[in-house]
Write a protein that holds these residues in place. Sequence first.
Motif, PDB file in Angstrom:
ATOM      1  N   VAL A  39      -7.179   1.794  -6.464  1.00 16.94           N
ATOM      2  CA  VAL A  39      -6.878   3.123  -5.930  1.00 16.94           C
ATOM      3  C   VAL A  39      -7.956   3.427  -4.898  1.00 16.94           C
ATOM      4  O   VAL A  39      -9.136   3.162  -5.131  1.00 16.94           O
ATOM      5  N   LEU A  88      -0.827  -1.898 -10.387  1.00 15.44           N
ATOM      6  CA  LEU A  88      -1.763  -1.395  -9.385  1.00 15.44           C
ATOM      7  C   LEU A  88      -3.019  -2.258  -9.411  1.00 15.44           C
ATOM      8  O   LEU A  88      -3.562  -2.559 -10.470  1.00 15.44           O
ATOM      9  N   LEU A 144      -2.626   3.659  -2.856  1.00 17.74           N
ATOM     10  CA  LEU A 144      -2.531   2.798  -4.027  1.00 17.74           C
ATOM     11  C   LEU A 144      -2.216   1.383  -3.558  1.00 17.74           C
ATOM     12  O   LEU A 144      -1.269   1.192  -2.790  1.00 17.74           O
ATOM     13  N   SER A 145      -2.992   0.421  -4.005  1.00 15.26           N
ATOM     14  CA  SER A 145      -2.709  -0.987  -3.713  1.00 15.26           C
ATOM     15  C   SER A 145      -1.997  -1.559  -4.920  1.00 15.26           C
ATOM     16  O   SER A 145      -2.488  -1.437  -6.047  1.00 15.26           O
ATOM     17  N   ALA A 146      -0.854  -2.181  -4.692  1.00 13.46           N
ATOM     18  CA  ALA A 146      -0.057  -2.705  -5.802  1.00 13.46           C
ATOM     19  C   ALA A 146       0.452  -4.105  -5.488  1.00 13.46           C
ATOM     20  O   ALA A 146       0.728  -4.440  -4.337  1.00 13.46           O
ATOM     21  N   VAL A 149      -8.295   0.749 -11.359  1.00 17.53           N
ATOM     22  CA  VAL A 149      -7.232   1.521 -11.989  1.00 17.53           C
ATOM     23  C   VAL A 149      -7.749   2.199 -13.263  1.00 17.53           C
ATOM     24  O   VAL A 149      -7.368   3.327 -13.570  1.00 17.53           O
ATOM     25  N   TYR A 169       0.860  -1.183   0.000  1.00 19.72           N
ATOM     26  CA  TYR A 169       0.000   0.000   0.000  1.00 19.72           C
ATOM     27  C   TYR A 169       0.891   1.225   0.000  1.00 19.72           C
ATOM     28  O   TYR A 169       1.725   1.395   0.888  1.00 19.72           O
TER      29      TYR A 169
END
Length: 163
Positions: free
Chosen positions: A110, A107, A76-78, A155, A4
């Motif tokens: 979001v 990603l 942002l989750s990646a 995204v 994150y």
Amino acid sequence: MRIYLPATLAMLREIHADSAVGPAPLTGFAVTPSLREWYLDDDEEVLEYAAFTQAARAALRLLDADPLAPRRRVVLSAEVPDNEVTLHPDLDRAVVRSTVPIPLERLASVHVDSAEAEPDVSAAAKVIMEADLGDEDAQFTVDGTEDHELEWYAVQEIPQLLA
């Protein structure tokens, strides 16, 4: 590894234009061995939420540093390969660093505050450093942002989010 990354809407605009989060190293938050050891609950969702919450708090620090950015936290989750992430328990239990820029296609989602959260986020951004230094009144203000759930966006929705 799911990480994150804290951001602002201004940063999100740059990320979208560049098609990547960068430059590296990028500081983020994740479920790390140190977080697992410290946290009383071993439920994966609870641990993920704890890391996510740390990223949302770090977004307040970014807002404090950028007084022109809209007063909304962004996380942002990646998905990042483990070999591109280093753990930093010396900084905090959940802190990680991506050693390379993260392409937009990595990603997963979001997360952004709604407009209704702006007054509380603005107040918290003004006092986040005091809260970090132990001021209880400032901590109360920062904790007030946790009453606002960040909204989830795909995204592909970034252009509409920025419009």
